[in-house]
Design an enzyme around this catalytic site. Structure first.
Site, PDB file in Angstrom:
ATOM      1  N   ILE A 125       0.860  -1.186   0.000  1.00  0.00           N
ATOM      2  CA  ILE A 125       0.000   0.000   0.000  1.00  0.00           C
ATOM      3  C   ILE A 125       0.892   1.231   0.000  1.00  0.00           C
ATOM      4  O   ILE A 125       1.813   1.341   0.816  1.00  0.00           O
ATOM      5  CB  ILE A 125      -0.924   0.001   1.231  1.00  0.00           C
ATOM      6  CG1 ILE A 125      -1.830  -1.235   1.229  1.00  0.00           C
ATOM      7  CG2 ILE A 125      -1.778   1.274   1.261  1.00  0.00           C
ATOM      8  CD1 ILE A 125      -2.648  -1.405   2.485  1.00  0.00           C
ATOM      9  N   HIS A 126       0.624   2.164  -0.907  1.00  0.00           N
ATOM     10  CA  HIS A 126       1.412   3.382  -1.011  1.00  0.00           C
ATOM     11  C   HIS A 126       0.502   4.607  -1.064  1.00  0.00           C
ATOM     12  O   HIS A 126      -0.687   4.499  -1.343  1.00  0.00           O
ATOM     13  CB  HIS A 126       2.301   3.345  -2.259  1.00  0.00           C
ATOM     14  CG  HIS A 126       3.351   2.287  -2.222  1.00  0.00           C
ATOM     15  ND1 HIS A 126       4.518   2.421  -1.512  1.00  0.00           N
ATOM     16  CD2 HIS A 126       3.395   1.054  -2.776  1.00  0.00           C
ATOM     17  CE1 HIS A 126       5.242   1.326  -1.634  1.00  0.00           C
ATOM     18  NE2 HIS A 126       4.592   0.482  -2.400  1.00  0.00           N
ATOM     19  N   ARG A 127       1.096   5.764  -0.829  1.00  0.00           N
ATOM     20  CA  ARG A 127       0.379   7.036  -0.862  1.00  0.00           C
ATOM     21  C   ARG A 127       0.201   7.467  -2.315  1.00  0.00           C
ATOM     22  O   ARG A 127       1.166   7.818  -2.988  1.00  0.00           O
ATOM     23  CB  ARG A 127       1.172   8.073  -0.075  1.00  0.00           C
ATOM     24  CG  ARG A 127       0.443   9.356   0.236  1.00  0.00           C
ATOM     25  CD  ARG A 127       1.203  10.126   1.297  1.00  0.00           C
ATOM     26  NE  ARG A 127       2.230  11.014   0.761  1.00  0.00           N
ATOM     27  CZ  ARG A 127       3.197  11.566   1.492  1.00  0.00           C
ATOM     28  NH1 ARG A 127       3.273  11.282   2.782  1.00  0.00           N
ATOM     29  NH2 ARG A 127       4.078  12.371   0.958  1.00  0.00           N
ATOM     30  N   GLU A 156      -0.645  11.287   8.136  1.00  0.00           N
ATOM     31  CA  GLU A 156       0.020   9.989   8.159  1.00  0.00           C
ATOM     32  C   GLU A 156      -0.080   9.363   9.546  1.00  0.00           C
ATOM     33  O   GLU A 156      -0.539   9.993  10.497  1.00  0.00           O
ATOM     34  CB  GLU A 156       1.484  10.146   7.740  1.00  0.00           C
ATOM     35  CG  GLU A 156       1.668  10.468   6.263  1.00  0.00           C
ATOM     36  CD  GLU A 156       1.452   9.246   5.365  1.00  0.00           C
ATOM     37  OE1 GLU A 156       1.058   8.176   5.871  1.00  0.00           O
ATOM     38  OE2 GLU A 156       1.694   9.366   4.150  1.00  0.00           O
TER      39      GLU A 156
END
Length: 504
Positions: free
Chosen positions: A178-180, A298
């Site tokens: 999972i990435h931004r 975050e």
């Protein structure tokens, strides 16, 4: 290892997002819905902050609140949005059919018993029931997907629960993470990859050859896949496909479908799939559309800085199921704690068990550290020779999960999932001059805002940290001085028939 009530080719009770929502809907207090129209720009996350985000969100928020479905999203009449499915450890336990306090052991066993994913035919590709090609007139990410903006300062709408799946261009080995992902234009997503991520290694290899890296982004899947995808090295080294772990959790291989426009695969039952290519050389400023200097909230509870130059996914297609549900999360919420933290626990349990079997009783990747920065470890000293081994276990924890910053060690009579009990141990079993071990100058997680030279003279450059062990265990020779008061064991239900003890 705990399993679902199925075998062979039988469909597990939870096998996609919709079946997970059905299970939660049947449980009291675990799922709420609203048909009041919500704006995906800041409002949707603002609502859930109160309902059940928890984690490191600014207060007031609610820990352990229900998951939520927004049935009416402003500007997107065909979509619903689901949030918070994994936002409580109790709920994760229900979705994985496991006692909440044993989830780390479940994940540890799953890593050791992998079931590889399989590719299925188009007839089983539910994610492709509706297809939007980037070559079609009017194609626009911004109007096709209700990606939320978490706060009014965000760089733009973010895909926060997108499972990025790509292959090593040299070996063909796969990784899922999972990435931004920030929506930058009608057909571009920016992608921030924290250092050391395997998909970034794949991207660098493709870029060195002057080629794009085909990639899929699957949104809205079986919760087991989200949890499995959050394992990190060394537990799952380069080339280890974390979908193997998800298969083990369900005793059934994850089904993948071939993408329509790129040479990649996606999760067949996903609600939404974004197909695209990570472009070589091309970089974009993350907040180019807002100039806020901010990215999005975050896991440490702060809004991340917008990055000046990060890679770009050129989107080729969006496919989705009929009546799609976009799944999202609040960055600092407890959902991140569980997705990141339970694999962290499994990694620590595995590493320490190999070195000293039977000594580490359990681990909790604590809520306050977003599942990454703080681990509470329950260690049992059985003989004088065990004195000091608890600190060895803490050092192994740092090795098994490099982004870990602090370890609190406690004895077997302390409930590691009860912060009051852990802090009690610190107040009565800890002396700062002898119970404290500091290891300065070690790389940690780049999102910890205190890791800057201005904060400490021991930090020579941004991203280094002082890793610390708080040894709140009693010296073995003094154990008889630290026995807790012993109450009589009774059956409370004889007095209160409806009494239910706290699970966590």
């Amino acid at each position: 290892m705990a399993h679902n009530d199925h075998s062979g080719d039988t469909e597990p009770r939870v096998h996609d997002l919709r079946s997970a929502l059905q299970v939660l809907g049947d449980l009291p207090g675990e799922l709420v819905q609203t048909s009041v129209e919500v704006d995906p720009h800041a409002e949707l996350s603002g609502v859930y902050r109160y309902v059940g985000a928890g984690g490191t969100c600014s207060r007031p928020t609610r820990r352990g609140g229900p998951a939520m479905i927004f049935n009416k999203v402003k500007g997107f009449p065909d979509f619903r949005v689901a949030i918070g499915l994994l936002g409580s450890r109790k709920r994760v336990g229900k979705l994985l059919n496991c006692e909440p306090k044993k989830l780390g052991f479940l994940l540890k066993d799953a890593v050791l018993n992998p079931i590889p994913p399989v590719t299925v035919g188009k007839e089983k590709a539910q994610c492709q029931e509706v297809v939007h090609l980037a070559t079609e007139p009017g194609f626009d990410l911004r109007t096709l997907l209700p990606a939320p903006t978490n706060t009014e300062e965000d760089a733009g709408p973010y895909v926060t629960m997108g499972l990025c799946y790509a292959a090593d261009p040299e070996t063909g080995e796969h990784d899922v993470t999972i990435h931004r992902l920030c929506v930058q234009s009608k057909d571009e997503l920016s992608m921030w990859l924290t250092p050391g991520r395997h998909i970034d290694a794949f991207r660098q290899k493709a870029e060195a050859a002057g080629k794009p890296l085909p990639i899929s982004v699957s949104i809205g899947v079986d919760p087991a896949i989200y949890v499995a995808a959050c394992f990190e090295p060394p537990t799952t080294p380069l080339g280890f496909d974390e979908l193997n772990v998800a298969g083990a959790l369900r005793d059934k291989a994850v089904e993948l479908s071939n993408c329509l426009t790129v040479n990649a695969r996606a999760i067949a039952h996903a609600e939404i799939v974004i197909e695209g290519e990570l472009l070589p050389i091309v970089r974009v400023r993350e907040d180019q559309n807002t100039d806020t200097g901010k990215a999005m909230p975050e896991f440490p509870g702060y809004t991340g800085e917008a990055k000046d130059a990060i890679p770009v996914i050129k989107v080729k297609a969006i496919t989705h199921r009929r009546n799609p549900i976009l799944q999202t999360t609040v960055g600092p919420g407890e959902e991140h704690v569980n997705m990141a933290g339970i694999p962290t626990e499994a990694s620590i349990l595995q590493m320490v068990e190999r070195a000293m079997p039977g000594k580490l009783l359990n681990v909790y990747a604590h809520n306050s550290g977003g599942g990454k920065l703080l681990a509470v470890m329950q260690f049992k000293k059985s003989a004088p020779v065990d004195e000091g081994r608890q600190r060895q276990a803490a050092l192994l924890a740092f090795s098994s999960f490099p982004e870990l910053k602090h370890v609190i060690l406690v004895d077997e009579d302390v409930d590691i999932f009860d912060t009051d009990d852990v802090l009690w141990a610190m107040q009565t079993r800890y002396q700062g001059d002898v119970s404290h071990v500091a290891i300065p100058g070690v790389r940690c997680h780049p999102l910890d805002p205190s890791q800057i030279p201005e904060y400490s003279p021991s930090i020579l450059e941004q991203g280094a940290s002082c890793k610390t062990i708080f040894d709140c265990t009693v010296p073995f020779k003094l154990k008889h001085h630290f026995e807790r008061s012993k109450f009589k064991e009774v059956d409370v239900r004889r007095f209160l028939p409806d009494f239910v003890p706290d699970e966590i």
